[in-house]
Design a protein around this motif. Structure first.
Motif, PDB file in Angstrom:
ATOM      1  N   UNK A  47       8.381   3.623  22.939  1.00  0.00           N
ATOM      2  CA  UNK A  47       8.325   3.928  24.404  1.00  0.00           C
ATOM      3  C   UNK A  47       9.934   3.590  24.350  1.00  0.00           C
ATOM      4  N   UNK A  48      10.936   2.712  23.780  1.00  0.00           N
ATOM      5  CA  UNK A  48      12.427   2.410  23.491  1.00  0.00           C
ATOM      6  C   UNK A  48      12.634   4.132  23.304  1.00  0.00           C
ATOM      7  N   UNK A  49      11.836   5.240  22.154  1.00  0.00           N
ATOM      8  CA  UNK A  49      13.014   5.963  21.948  1.00  0.00           C
ATOM      9  C   UNK A  49      12.161   6.922  22.973  1.00  0.00           C
ATOM     10  N   UNK A  50      13.065   8.272  23.255  1.00  0.00           N
ATOM     11  CA  UNK A  50      12.811   9.298  24.301  1.00  0.00           C
ATOM     12  C   UNK A  50      12.636  10.674  23.192  1.00  0.00           C
ATOM     13  N   UNK A  51      13.318  10.741  22.434  1.00  0.00           N
ATOM     14  CA  UNK A  51      12.936  11.772  21.620  1.00  0.00           C
ATOM     15  C   UNK A  51      12.698  11.575  20.237  1.00  0.00           C
ATOM     16  N   UNK A  52      12.045  11.952  19.196  1.00  0.00           N
ATOM     17  CA  UNK A  52      11.472  11.565  18.287  1.00  0.00           C
ATOM     18  C   UNK A  52      11.468  13.324  17.263  1.00  0.00           C
ATOM     19  N   UNK A  53      11.982  12.171  16.263  1.00  0.00           N
ATOM     20  CA  UNK A  53      11.863  13.810  14.892  1.00  0.00           C
ATOM     21  C   UNK A  53      10.228  13.598  14.483  1.00  0.00           C
ATOM     22  N   UNK A  54      10.044  14.470  13.598  1.00  0.00           N
ATOM     23  CA  UNK A  54       8.173  14.316  13.328  1.00  0.00           C
ATOM     24  C   UNK A  54       8.052  13.575  12.990  1.00  0.00           C
ATOM     25  N   UNK A  55       9.030  12.922  11.385  1.00  0.00           N
ATOM     26  CA  UNK A  55       9.051  12.430  10.730  1.00  0.00           C
ATOM     27  C   UNK A  55       8.830  12.978   9.418  1.00  0.00           C
ATOM     28  N   UNK A  56       8.637  12.311   8.268  1.00  0.00           N
ATOM     29  CA  UNK A  56       9.195  12.303   6.969  1.00  0.00           C
ATOM     30  C   UNK A  56       8.807  11.721   5.567  1.00  0.00           C
ATOM     31  N   UNK A  57       7.525  12.382   4.712  1.00  0.00           N
ATOM     32  CA  UNK A  57       7.275  10.891   3.769  1.00  0.00           C
ATOM     33  C   UNK A  57       8.315  11.104   2.999  1.00  0.00           C
ATOM     34  N   UNK A  58       8.853   9.504   2.759  1.00  0.00           N
ATOM     35  CA  UNK A  58       8.839   9.423   1.495  1.00  0.00           C
ATOM     36  C   UNK A  58       8.648   8.203   0.476  1.00  0.00           C
ATOM     37  N   UNK A  59       8.535   8.835  -0.335  1.00  0.00           N
ATOM     38  CA  UNK A  59       7.910   8.150  -1.721  1.00  0.00           C
ATOM     39  C   UNK A  59       8.838   7.116  -3.250  1.00  0.00           C
ATOM     40  N   UNK A  60       8.819   6.207  -3.115  1.00  0.00           N
ATOM     41  CA  UNK A  60       9.762   6.070  -4.240  1.00  0.00           C
ATOM     42  C   UNK A  60       8.620   5.291  -5.471  1.00  0.00           C
ATOM     43  N   UNK A  61       9.200   6.510  -6.475  1.00  0.00           N
ATOM     44  CA  UNK A  61       7.830   6.189  -7.153  1.00  0.00           C
ATOM     45  C   UNK A  61       9.000   6.977  -8.674  1.00  0.00           C
ATOM     46  N   UNK A  62       8.739   6.568 -10.092  1.00  0.00           N
ATOM     47  CA  UNK A  62       9.172   7.132 -10.676  1.00  0.00           C
ATOM     48  C   UNK A  62       8.333   8.145 -11.489  1.00  0.00           C
ATOM     49  N   UNK A  88       5.929   1.569   7.074  1.00  0.00           N
ATOM     50  CA  UNK A  88       5.030   1.666   5.401  1.00  0.00           C
ATOM     51  C   UNK A  88       4.036   1.649   5.559  1.00  0.00           C
ATOM     52  N   UNK A  89       3.469   2.108   4.841  1.00  0.00           N
ATOM     53  CA  UNK A  89       1.161   1.920   4.836  1.00  0.00           C
ATOM     54  C   UNK A  89       1.162   0.917   5.207  1.00  0.00           C
ATOM     55  N   UNK A  90       0.044   0.958   6.319  1.00  0.00           N
ATOM     56  CA  UNK A  90      -1.015   0.046   6.976  1.00  0.00           C
ATOM     57  C   UNK A  90       0.369  -1.024   7.328  1.00  0.00           C
ATOM     58  N   UNK A  95      10.642  12.463  -2.411  1.00  0.00           N
ATOM     59  CA  UNK A  95      10.726  11.357  -3.548  1.00  0.00           C
ATOM     60  C   UNK A  95      11.675  11.323  -4.338  1.00  0.00           C
ATOM     61  N   UNK A  96      12.114   9.910  -4.148  1.00  0.00           N
ATOM     62  CA  UNK A  96      12.956   9.230  -4.848  1.00  0.00           C
ATOM     63  C   UNK A  96      12.821   8.005  -6.091  1.00  0.00           C
ATOM     64  N   UNK A  97      13.504   8.293  -6.982  1.00  0.00           N
ATOM     65  CA  UNK A  97      12.574   6.970  -8.371  1.00  0.00           C
ATOM     66  C   UNK A  97      13.842   5.720  -7.918  1.00  0.00           C
ATOM     67  N   UNK A  98      13.039   5.071  -8.151  1.00  0.00           N
ATOM     68  CA  UNK A  98      13.337   3.217  -7.920  1.00  0.00           C
ATOM     69  C   UNK A  98      14.654   3.228  -8.327  1.00  0.00           C
ATOM     70  N   UNK A  99      15.314   2.257  -8.164  1.00  0.00           N
ATOM     71  CA  UNK A  99      16.866   2.109  -8.692  1.00  0.00           C
ATOM     72  C   UNK A  99      17.904   3.158  -7.841  1.00  0.00           C
ATOM     73  N   UNK A 100      17.368   4.401  -7.219  1.00  0.00           N
ATOM     74  CA  UNK A 100      18.369   5.491  -6.701  1.00  0.00           C
ATOM     75  C   UNK A 100      18.858   5.464  -5.098  1.00  0.00           C
ATOM     76  N   UNK A 101      19.173   6.019  -4.805  1.00  0.00           N
ATOM     77  CA  UNK A 101      19.753   6.168  -3.080  1.00  0.00           C
ATOM     78  C   UNK A 101      18.847   7.160  -2.611  1.00  0.00           C
ATOM     79  N   UNK A 103       9.712   0.544  -4.898  1.00  0.00           N
ATOM     80  CA  UNK A 103       8.155   1.317  -4.473  1.00  0.00           C
ATOM     81  C   UNK A 103       8.398   0.656  -2.538  1.00  0.00           C
ATOM     82  N   UNK A 104       8.809  -0.844  -2.419  1.00  0.00           N
ATOM     83  CA  UNK A 104       8.039  -1.075  -1.198  1.00  0.00           C
ATOM     84  C   UNK A 104       9.273  -0.275   0.113  1.00  0.00           C
TER      85      UNK A 104
END
Length: 130
Positions: free
Chosen positions: A115-130, A42-44, A11-17, A89-90
């Motif tokens: 298939x351009x990538x032979x190794x992947x991380x599992x992925x991590x959800x990041x939500x931008x919200x206050x 992004x979702x969808x 979770x990260x707040x808008x305008x932050x890094x 939030x985008x």
């Protein structure tokens, strides 16, 4: 044998890094001739390539994110990092790190494929919200 793992706040707040780290095991971020990449979904929406750092240390960025994204590496820790400034939030998405053996992103209109990538991380959800 090569494994990637994303880490960072969900979770990260808008305008932050947003800052994420990818830890590489079983290989080296400096090994010829790989490109260590950040992507997000992004979702969808489809998978979006954000940028990459090459084995040489050269960096490459999506034109749409170039002004906000920064990728760096720490060879001693075998890690590479994504920083995305001024988030909105985008920027909410599942973020992935991945390895490619070619610079498929040479085109400004590049659309990543799994298939351009032979190794992947599992992925991590990041939500931008206050």
């Amino acid at each position: 044998q090569v494994q990637l793992r994303e880490s960072g706040p969900g979770l990260v707040e808008p305008s932050q890094t947003l800052s994420l780290t990818c830890t590489v095991s079983g290989g080296s971020v400096a090994a010829n001739y790989f490109f260590w990449s950040w992507l997000r979904q992004p979702p969808g929406k489809g998978l979006e390539w954000m940028g990459a750092i090459a084995y040489s240390g050269s960096t490459y960025y999506s034109p749409s994110l170039k002004s906000r994204a920064s990728i760096s590496r720490d060879t001693s820790k075998n890690q590479f990092t994504l920083q995305l400034s001024s988030v909105t939030p985008e920027d909410t998405a599942v973020y992935y790190c991945a390895r490619a053996d070619s610079l498929y992103s040479y085109s400004d209109t590049y659309t990543p494929r799994r298939n351009h990538y032979d190794v992947w991380g599992q992925g991590t959800q990041v939500t931008v919200s206050s």
